[in-house]
Design a protein around this motif. Structure first.
Motif, mmCIF file in Angstrom:
data_model
loop_
_atom_site.group_PDB
_atom_site.id
_atom_site.type_symbol
_atom_site.label_atom_id
_atom_site.label_comp_id
_atom_site.label_asym_id
_atom_site.label_seq_id
_atom_site.Cartn_x
_atom_site.Cartn_y
_atom_site.Cartn_z
ATOM 1 N N ALA A 57 2.479 1.622 -3.438
ATOM 2 C CA ALA A 57 1.488 2.067 -4.429
ATOM 3 C C ALA A 57 1.239 3.565 -4.314
ATOM 4 O O ALA A 57 1.157 4.269 -5.329
ATOM 5 C CB ALA A 57 0.188 1.283 -4.265
ATOM 6 N N ARG A 58 1.127 4.064 -3.095
ATOM 7 C CA ARG A 58 0.933 5.505 -2.885
ATOM 8 C C ARG A 58 2.153 6.285 -3.370
ATOM 9 O O ARG A 58 2.021 7.323 -4.020
ATOM 10 C CB ARG A 58 0.670 5.809 -1.407
ATOM 11 N N ILE A 64 0.311 4.318 -8.447
ATOM 12 C CA ILE A 64 -0.446 3.346 -9.248
ATOM 13 C C ILE A 64 -1.313 2.510 -8.311
ATOM 14 O O ILE A 64 -1.092 2.481 -7.101
ATOM 15 C CB ILE A 64 0.465 2.433 -10.111
ATOM 16 N N SER A 65 -2.283 1.835 -8.891
ATOM 17 C CA SER A 65 -3.198 1.031 -8.079
ATOM 18 C C SER A 65 -2.478 -0.199 -7.518
ATOM 19 O O SER A 65 -1.493 -0.675 -8.096
ATOM 20 C CB SER A 65 -4.397 0.581 -8.910
ATOM 21 N N ARG A 66 -2.983 -0.699 -6.412
ATOM 22 C CA ARG A 66 -2.391 -1.903 -5.821
ATOM 23 C C ARG A 66 -2.492 -3.115 -6.749
ATOM 24 O O ARG A 66 -1.521 -3.860 -6.864
ATOM 25 C CB ARG A 66 -2.999 -2.192 -4.448
ATOM 26 N N PRO A 67 -3.630 -3.338 -7.437
ATOM 27 C CA PRO A 67 -3.666 -4.491 -8.353
ATOM 28 C C PRO A 67 -2.613 -4.399 -9.462
ATOM 29 O O PRO A 67 -1.959 -5.386 -9.786
ATOM 30 C CB PRO A 67 -5.083 -4.449 -8.928
ATOM 31 N N LEU A 68 -2.436 -3.207 -10.036
ATOM 32 C CA LEU A 68 -1.418 -3.037 -11.071
ATOM 33 C C LEU A 68 -0.021 -3.214 -10.479
ATOM 34 O O LEU A 68 0.845 -3.863 -11.070
ATOM 35 C CB LEU A 68 -1.556 -1.661 -11.731
ATOM 36 N N SER A 78 0.830 -1.216 0.000
ATOM 37 C CA SER A 78 0.000 0.000 0.000
ATOM 38 C C SER A 78 0.857 1.257 0.000
ATOM 39 O O SER A 78 0.566 2.215 -0.727
ATOM 40 C CB SER A 78 -0.945 0.008 1.204
#
Length: 108
Positions: free
Chosen positions: A39-40, A44-48, A36
């Protein structure tokens, strides 16, 4: 670092993406961090991010460790694995004979 042809291809393939280069760069400066937060930091998004981290981990460029926080939350921490790639004509010539048949395909 001397590596076989398949390993060299996998590492170069993993690094041949701007998101993955940013992930390695960010982890190398931030150090070990959880998904997390990473990603921040990268935006980018966590899934990506998970998709890119999987590719980097399969290539041996990052490592992960699942840990449980004091409040019982599972956190997946990632960090850069030690690696060095010497990309010279000689290194390529030494790696090429060890390519497996499946990795000798053309990208055309």
């Amino acid at each position: 670092m001397t590596c076989g042809g398949d390993q060299l291809l996998e590492m170069l393939s993993a690094l041949a993406n701007p998101h993955r280069l940013r992930i390695v760069a960010t982890l190398s400066t931030m150090g070990r961090t959880y998904v997390s937060q990473l990603a921040r930091e990268i935006g980018i998004s966590r899934p990506l991010l998970h998709l890119h981290l999987r590719k980097l981990e399969e290539a041996g460029l990052v490592t992960s460790r699942l840990e449980v926080s004091p409040d019982g939350k599972a956190l997946n921490f990632f960090e850069v694995a030690p690696f060095a790639i010497e990309l010279t004509p000689t290194a390529i010539a030494e790696a090429a004979p060890s390519l497996t048949a499946t990795s000798r395909h053309s990208d055309s």
